[in-house]
Write a protein that holds these residues in place. Structure first.
Motif, short mmCIF file in Angstrom:
data_model
loop_
_atom_site.label_atom_id
_atom_site.label_comp_id
_atom_site.label_asym_id
_atom_site.label_seq_id
_atom_site.Cartn_x
_atom_site.Cartn_y
_atom_site.Cartn_z
N ILE A 183 0.86 -1.19 0.00
CA ILE A 183 0.00 0.00 0.00
C ILE A 183 0.89 1.24 0.00
O ILE A 183 0.66 2.19 -0.75
N PHE A 184 1.93 1.22 0.84
CA PHE A 184 2.86 2.35 0.88
C PHE A 184 3.53 2.54 -0.48
O PHE A 184 3.64 3.66 -0.97
N PHE A 185 3.97 1.45 -1.10
CA PHE A 185 4.61 1.56 -2.41
C PHE A 185 3.64 2.09 -3.47
O PHE A 185 4.07 2.81 -4.39
N SER A 186 2.36 1.77 -3.36
CA SER A 186 1.40 2.32 -4.33
C SER A 186 1.28 3.83 -4.17
O SER A 186 1.12 4.56 -5.15
N ILE A 187 1.39 4.32 -2.92
CA ILE A 187 1.38 5.76 -2.68
C ILE A 187 2.64 6.39 -3.26
O ILE A 187 2.58 7.43 -3.92
N VAL A 188 3.78 5.75 -3.04
CA VAL A 188 5.05 6.26 -3.59
C VAL A 188 4.96 6.32 -5.12
O VAL A 188 5.40 7.31 -5.74
N GLN A 189 4.39 5.29 -5.73
CA GLN A 189 4.27 5.27 -7.19
C GLN A 189 3.45 6.46 -7.68
O GLN A 189 3.84 7.15 -8.63
N ARG A 190 2.31 6.72 -7.03
CA ARG A 190 1.43 7.81 -7.47
C ARG A 190 1.98 9.19 -7.15
O ARG A 190 1.88 10.11 -7.95
N LYS A 191 2.54 9.34 -5.94
CA LYS A 191 2.92 10.67 -5.47
C LYS A 191 4.35 11.09 -5.82
O LYS A 191 4.65 12.27 -5.86
N VAL A 192 5.23 10.10 -6.04
CA VAL A 192 6.64 10.43 -6.24
C VAL A 192 7.14 10.03 -7.62
O VAL A 192 7.75 10.84 -8.32
N VAL A 193 6.89 8.80 -8.01
CA VAL A 193 7.53 8.26 -9.22
C VAL A 193 6.82 8.69 -10.51
O VAL A 193 7.47 9.05 -11.48
N THR A 194 5.51 8.66 -10.53
CA THR A 194 4.76 9.03 -11.73
C THR A 194 4.78 10.54 -11.92
O THR A 194 4.50 11.25 -10.97
#
Length: 200
Positions: free
Chosen positions: A128-139
């Motif tokens: 769940i944390f990684f999905s937040i990182v993907q949306r908020k940081v990486v993309t």
């Protein structure tokens, strides 16, 4: 309880034209021509009760980078002096099998490694944390170099730790039973398979 895993191959993609933010009636515009600036792995451990993330960037994944992450967590309080610290991990090669359990216990006797079932890494809250990182940081993955990737991940982690609340985990065993029953009703012939799986 600590939930841990790796997010592999975060690339620095330097776009040939700047990304345009979304506007009224217009989606974000991302140029798909870019130069590669390398890739790194983001390893993270998440305290599911405190909503606190510990992260680190490494050149690659593996046993040594994973143990570096464990060291980062276990040398901080309250984990150093805790009677037991459970590390929930999937069956990735960095922390798979009995040897990984023994390796962790030898280094930190109060650390206990627990593996999620095979093909069930979604049960691990770090995802769940990684999905937040993907949306908020990486993309949309628009970075000039790997230093910018590292800086943005660190800044996000600091902000997240200052404001986060624990995830409200709502999926229970009764929820799993309901889901399997709904799937059985939709797919005739599956009922026997599901009953055998639940009995095992």
């Amino acid at each position: 309880m600590i939930s841990a895993d790796e997010k592999t191959s975060i690339q620095a993609r330097c776009r040939c034209h700047p990304t345009l933010a979304p506007g009224q009636s217009r989606a974000m515009r991302v140029n798909h021509t870019y130069e590669r600036g390398g890739a790194l792995a983001y390893l993270a451990a998440y305290d599911v009760h405190q909503a606190k993330a510990f992260g680190r960037c490494e050149a690659t994944t593996g046993i040594v980078p994973f143990m570096n992450l464990v060291e980062q967590v276990m040398t901080a309080e309250p984990y150093t002096s805790a009677k037991r610290v459970f590390f929930i991990v999937d069956n990735g090669s960095s922390h798979r099998g009995r040897r990984s359990i023994d390796r962790l216990a030898a280094r930190f006797p109060n650390a206990i490694l627990v593996h999620t079932p095979v093909h069930a890494s979604w049960l691990n809250q770090i995802e769940i944390f990684f999905s937040i990182v993907q949306r908020k940081v990486v993309t949309p993955n628009d970075f000039t170099d790997l230093d910018e990737v590292r800086d943005r991940l660190r800044a996000f982690e600091d902000r997240y730790n200052a404001t986060a609340q624990p995830f409200q985990w709502r999926f229970t065993t009764s929820g799993l039973d309901d889901l399997l029953a709904r799937l059985d009703r939709r797919q005739p012939g599956r009922q026997e398979e599901s009953s055998v799986a639940l009995a095992a």
